[in-house]
Design an enzyme around this catalytic site. Sequence first.
Site, PDB file in Angstrom:
ATOM      1  CG  ASN A   1      -1.666   1.275   1.417  1.00 20.34           C
ATOM      2  OD1 ASN A   1      -1.783   2.059   0.481  1.00 20.34           O
ATOM      3  ND2 ASN A   1      -2.205   1.502   2.609  1.00 20.34           N
ATOM      4  CD1 TRP A   2       3.480   1.075  -3.039  1.00 17.01           C
ATOM      5  CD2 TRP A   2       3.548   2.442  -4.825  1.00 17.01           C
ATOM      6  NE1 TRP A   2       4.229   0.459  -4.006  1.00 17.01           N
ATOM      7  CE2 TRP A   2       4.285   1.275  -5.116  1.00 17.01           C
ATOM      8  CE3 TRP A   2       3.443   3.434  -5.796  1.00 17.01           C
ATOM      9  CZ2 TRP A   2       4.919   1.087  -6.345  1.00 17.01           C
ATOM     10  CZ3 TRP A   2       4.072   3.248  -7.023  1.00 17.01           C
ATOM     11  CH2 TRP A   2       4.811   2.087  -7.288  1.00 17.01           C
ATOM     12  CE  LYS A   3       0.346   3.474   4.948  1.00 18.12           C
ATOM     13  NZ  LYS A   3       0.073   3.635   6.347  1.00 18.12           N
TER      14      LYS A   3
ATOM     15  CG  HIS B   1      -5.868   2.071   5.077  1.00  8.95           C
ATOM     16  ND1 HIS B   1      -5.413   2.963   6.027  1.00  8.95           N
ATOM     17  CD2 HIS B   1      -4.855   1.184   4.884  1.00  8.95           C
ATOM     18  CE1 HIS B   1      -4.176   2.622   6.383  1.00  8.95           C
ATOM     19  NE2 HIS B   1      -3.819   1.542   5.705  1.00  8.95           N
TER      20      HIS B   1
ATOM     21  CD  GLU C   1      -2.933   5.549   6.739  1.00 14.17           C
ATOM     22  OE1 GLU C   1      -2.864   5.620   5.504  1.00 14.17           O
ATOM     23  OE2 GLU C   1      -2.049   4.991   7.438  1.00 14.17           O
TER      24      GLU C   1
ATOM     25  CD  GLU D   1      -3.668  -2.495   7.316  1.00 13.90           C
ATOM     26  OE1 GLU D   1      -2.619  -2.825   6.778  1.00 13.90           O
ATOM     27  OE2 GLU D   1      -4.207  -1.384   7.145  1.00 13.90           O
TER      28      GLU D   1
ATOM     29  N   GLY E   1       2.390   2.066  10.612  1.00 10.00           N
ATOM     30  CA  GLY E   1       3.375   3.138  10.430  1.00 10.00           C
ATOM     31  C   GLY E   1       4.093   3.539  11.701  1.00 10.00           C
TER      32      GLY E   1
ATOM     33  CB  SER F   1       5.141  -2.010  11.811  1.00  9.29           C
ATOM     34  OG  SER F   1       4.737  -0.672  12.032  1.00  9.29           O
TER      35      SER F   1
ATOM     36  N   GLY G   1       2.672  -1.117   4.209  1.00 12.18           N
ATOM     37  CA  GLY G   1       2.847   0.282   3.831  1.00 12.18           C
ATOM     38  C   GLY G   1       4.312   0.586   3.581  1.00 12.18           C
ATOM     39  N   GLY G   2       4.971   1.142   4.601  1.00 12.84           N
ATOM     40  CA  GLY G   2       6.347   1.646   4.475  1.00 12.84           C
ATOM     41  C   GLY G   2       7.310   0.737   3.731  1.00 12.84           C
TER      42      GLY G   2
HETATM   43  C1  PEP Z   1      -0.799   0.096   5.799  1.00 12.38           C
HETATM   44  O1  PEP Z   1      -0.666   1.162   5.239  1.00 12.38           O
HETATM   45  O2  PEP Z   1      -1.794  -0.571   5.548  1.00 12.38           O
HETATM   46  C2  PEP Z   1       0.254  -0.357   6.720  1.00 12.38           C
HETATM   47  C3  PEP Z   1       0.106  -1.484   7.337  1.00 12.38           C
HETATM   48  O3  PEP Z   1       1.350   0.464   6.863  1.00 12.38           O
HETATM   49  P1  PEP Z   1       2.776   0.093   7.543  1.00 12.38           P
HETATM   50  O4  PEP Z   1       3.207  -1.228   6.968  1.00 12.38           O
HETATM   51  O5  PEP Z   1       3.676   1.214   7.166  1.00 12.38           O
HETATM   52  O6  PEP Z   1       2.536  -0.006   9.016  1.00 12.38           O
END
Ligand code: PEP
Length: 250
Positions: A9-11, A94, A96, A166, A172, A212, A233-234
């Site tokens: 997930n590039w956000k 999500h 966010e 999640e 993050g 994470s 994500g990251g």
């Molecule tokens: C996400 O954006 O869904 C996520 C899990 O981010 P991260 O891996 O950065 O915690």
Amino acid sequence: MRKPVIVGNWKMNMTVSEAEKLLEEIKNLDLDENVEAGVCTPAIDLVIAKEKLAGTNVAFGAQNMYYEESGAYTGEISPLMLIDIGARYVILGHSERREYFKECDCLINKKVKSALAHDLVPILCCGETLEEREANEHEVKVKSQIEKDLKDVSAEDIEKVIIAYEPIWAIGTGKTASSDDADAMCGYIRSLIADMFGKEASEKVRIQYGGSVKPNNVVELMAKENIDGALVGGASLKASDFAALVNFAK
Ligand code: PEP
């Protein structure tokens, strides 16, 4: 046997020129074909994703969509636009989007049903806040999200849905849920799916953990019975990390 599925997930990261570079690197990775791999890019990067990932085993998708096919919905992207570009996934609900854009379960439910009606694979996110976890309300919260977001989905369609558990406090932040806690919640979600759609369907639904996930914890997480993949994500923004995640079994 559920096929593992690792999706980035590039956000709100990656301009088109940055995406071009990263996708070129992803295109040249040697990835385990027994794992389903994908990237969910910003909408503006979808055209370049289609071009760069053609002929690879990496699918792509969006991070959101509206449920209508077209019309006066300024700023939105529709399921027709996503299937036309060749998208496979759409992330829905999500945390966010729930938090910053005030998306409610009722809207997410409409989006899930629209994605399924258009043969897109919804990656439905759910998860609790730190306060809810500390108050031992994580199951209540996730149950409510799952029941509302999957209302009126058919038993046949549920097998196409990917659910991403999640915990918000792990996204993050560098804090990962312990693999046992993550597995327990993914197992709990599977039991909810069994109650709603039957045991057979629940055994086919893939449930990801997200929060994470990194190359150094993916193996332990993926070894768990109820964790079928990861939404990342990251770590998905670096090609070598993305490869290490997809190649967790190698
Ligand atoms: C996400 O954006 O869904 C996520 C899990 O981010 P991260 O891996 O950065 O915690």
